[in-house]
Design an enzyme around this catalytic site. Structure first.
Site, PDB file in Angstrom:
ATOM      1  N   HIS A  84     -46.281  47.208  -3.045  1.00  0.00           N
ATOM      2  CA  HIS A  84     -47.189  47.427  -1.921  1.00  0.00           C
ATOM      3  C   HIS A  84     -47.754  48.836  -1.987  1.00  0.00           C
ATOM      4  O   HIS A  84     -47.268  49.699  -2.703  1.00  0.00           O
ATOM      5  CB  HIS A  84     -46.510  47.153  -0.571  1.00  0.00           C
ATOM      6  CG  HIS A  84     -45.441  48.131  -0.176  1.00  0.00           C
ATOM      7  ND1 HIS A  84     -44.840  48.113   1.059  1.00  0.00           N
ATOM      8  CD2 HIS A  84     -44.850  49.144  -0.848  1.00  0.00           C
ATOM      9  CE1 HIS A  84     -43.943  49.083   1.122  1.00  0.00           C
ATOM     10  NE2 HIS A  84     -43.916  49.719  -0.012  1.00  0.00           N
TER      11      HIS A  84
ATOM     12  N   CYS B 273     -45.841  56.734  -0.405  1.00  0.00           N
ATOM     13  CA  CYS B 273     -46.156  55.294  -0.328  1.00  0.00           C
ATOM     14  C   CYS B 273     -47.656  55.044  -0.186  1.00  0.00           C
ATOM     15  O   CYS B 273     -48.090  53.893  -0.233  1.00  0.00           O
ATOM     16  CB  CYS B 273     -45.387  54.646   0.821  1.00  0.00           C
ATOM     17  SG  CYS B 273     -43.618  54.676   0.544  1.00  0.00           S
TER      18      CYS B 273
ATOM     19  N   HIS C 222     -46.459  50.808  -5.500  1.00  0.00           N
ATOM     20  CA  HIS C 222     -45.112  50.951  -6.059  1.00  0.00           C
ATOM     21  C   HIS C 222     -44.321  49.716  -5.652  1.00  0.00           C
ATOM     22  O   HIS C 222     -44.728  48.980  -4.747  1.00  0.00           O
ATOM     23  CB  HIS C 222     -44.445  52.225  -5.545  1.00  0.00           C
ATOM     24  CG  HIS C 222     -44.301  52.243  -4.052  1.00  0.00           C
ATOM     25  ND1 HIS C 222     -45.317  52.634  -3.221  1.00  0.00           N
ATOM     26  CD2 HIS C 222     -43.282  51.865  -3.252  1.00  0.00           C
ATOM     27  CE1 HIS C 222     -44.929  52.505  -1.967  1.00  0.00           C
ATOM     28  NE2 HIS C 222     -43.700  52.027  -1.948  1.00  0.00           N
TER      29      HIS C 222
ATOM     30  N   HIS D 263     -40.606  47.480  -4.780  1.00  0.00           N
ATOM     31  CA  HIS D 263     -39.275  47.513  -4.159  1.00  0.00           C
ATOM     32  C   HIS D 263     -38.526  46.252  -4.560  1.00  0.00           C
ATOM     33  O   HIS D 263     -39.133  45.189  -4.713  1.00  0.00           O
ATOM     34  CB  HIS D 263     -39.377  47.513  -2.641  1.00  0.00           C
ATOM     35  CG  HIS D 263     -39.887  48.789  -2.063  1.00  0.00           C
ATOM     36  ND1 HIS D 263     -39.118  49.929  -1.961  1.00  0.00           N
ATOM     37  CD2 HIS D 263     -41.099  49.108  -1.550  1.00  0.00           C
ATOM     38  CE1 HIS D 263     -39.831  50.895  -1.412  1.00  0.00           C
ATOM     39  NE2 HIS D 263     -41.043  50.418  -1.156  1.00  0.00           N
TER      40      HIS D 263
ATOM     41  N   ASP E  16     -42.484  36.815  -3.973  1.00  0.00           N
ATOM     42  CA  ASP E  16     -41.692  37.393  -5.069  1.00  0.00           C
ATOM     43  C   ASP E  16     -42.577  37.705  -6.281  1.00  0.00           C
ATOM     44  O   ASP E  16     -43.357  36.855  -6.728  1.00  0.00           O
ATOM     45  CB  ASP E  16     -40.565  36.437  -5.475  1.00  0.00           C
ATOM     46  CG  ASP E  16     -39.528  37.114  -6.357  1.00  0.00           C
ATOM     47  OD1 ASP E  16     -39.258  38.318  -6.155  1.00  0.00           O
ATOM     48  OD2 ASP E  16     -38.983  36.443  -7.245  1.00  0.00           O
ATOM     49  N   HIS E  17     -42.438  38.937  -6.774  1.00  0.00           N
ATOM     50  CA  HIS E  17     -43.238  39.424  -7.907  1.00  0.00           C
ATOM     51  C   HIS E  17     -44.741  39.390  -7.624  1.00  0.00           C
ATOM     52  O   HIS E  17     -45.544  39.131  -8.513  1.00  0.00           O
ATOM     53  CB  HIS E  17     -42.889  38.663  -9.207  1.00  0.00           C
ATOM     54  CG  HIS E  17     -41.539  39.042  -9.727  1.00  0.00           C
ATOM     55  ND1 HIS E  17     -40.377  38.495  -9.236  1.00  0.00           N
ATOM     56  CD2 HIS E  17     -41.164  39.952 -10.644  1.00  0.00           C
ATOM     57  CE1 HIS E  17     -39.349  39.036  -9.855  1.00  0.00           C
ATOM     58  NE2 HIS E  17     -39.793  39.931 -10.711  1.00  0.00           N
TER      59      HIS E  17
ATOM     60  N   GLU F  66     -35.057  47.788   2.340  1.00  0.00           N
ATOM     61  CA  GLU F  66     -36.109  48.267   1.444  1.00  0.00           C
ATOM     62  C   GLU F  66     -35.510  49.150   0.361  1.00  0.00           C
ATOM     63  O   GLU F  66     -35.910  49.089  -0.804  1.00  0.00           O
ATOM     64  CB  GLU F  66     -37.132  49.042   2.264  1.00  0.00           C
ATOM     65  CG  GLU F  66     -38.295  49.563   1.468  1.00  0.00           C
ATOM     66  CD  GLU F  66     -39.180  50.441   2.335  1.00  0.00           C
ATOM     67  OE1 GLU F  66     -40.378  50.166   2.409  1.00  0.00           O
ATOM     68  OE2 GLU F  66     -38.662  51.383   2.951  1.00  0.00           O
TER      69      GLU F  66
END
Ligand code: NI
Length: 139
Positions: free
Chosen positions: A19, A38, A44, A46, A84-85, A128
């Protein structure tokens, strides 16, 4: 065994996503001040840990609050296949809101609420980093 009280069942899922925290409602400088690293234009990633808590009476026939295979199926279909991904900023849910983990937590809660039997979803907690977590219970 007697007792009509509520029992709770929680399960953890891994979710890797990227994100960038940025809002057009703030200037470039205000975005940097609000989101720090961020706000980096390249985004980046997580490795989130998503914890789903469900609650209800223990079914006398099965001895369970919920069948974990049913919960896994719902979480896979509604959450993991969607996020996801992926780049969270590219998801329609984050077209008009910043993909902070607070908002991710609320989005996951909303998506699961529609996929689980009424009243079963208690809360969603998203870790996170090892030091940060967010929790939402819909109230
Ligand atoms: Ni981040």
């Amino acid at each position: 065994m007697s007792g009509a009280g509520k029992a709770y069942f929680g399960r953890r899922y891994m979710l890797s996503a990227s994100h960038r925290l940025h809002t057009d409602a703030l200037t470039a400088e205000q975005n940097r001040a609000a989101y720090g690293k961020c706000n980096n234009p390249h985004g980046h990633g997580h490795n989130y840990i998503v914890e789903v808590l469900v609650g209800g009476p223990v079914d006398p026939a099965t001895g369970m609050v919920i069948n974990l295979m049913d919960l896994d199926r719902t979480v896979n279909a509604k959450i993991l296949e969607r996020f996801d991904h992926r780049d969270l900023n590219g998801d329609a849910l984050f077209a008009t809101q910043v993909p902070t983990t607070e908002n991710l937590c609320r989005a996951i809660y909303g998506l699961l609420q529609g996929g689980l039997p009424a009243g079963q979803l208690e809360s969603v907690r998203v870790e996170e980093t090892e030091n940060n977590f967010f929790e939402y219970n819909g109230a």
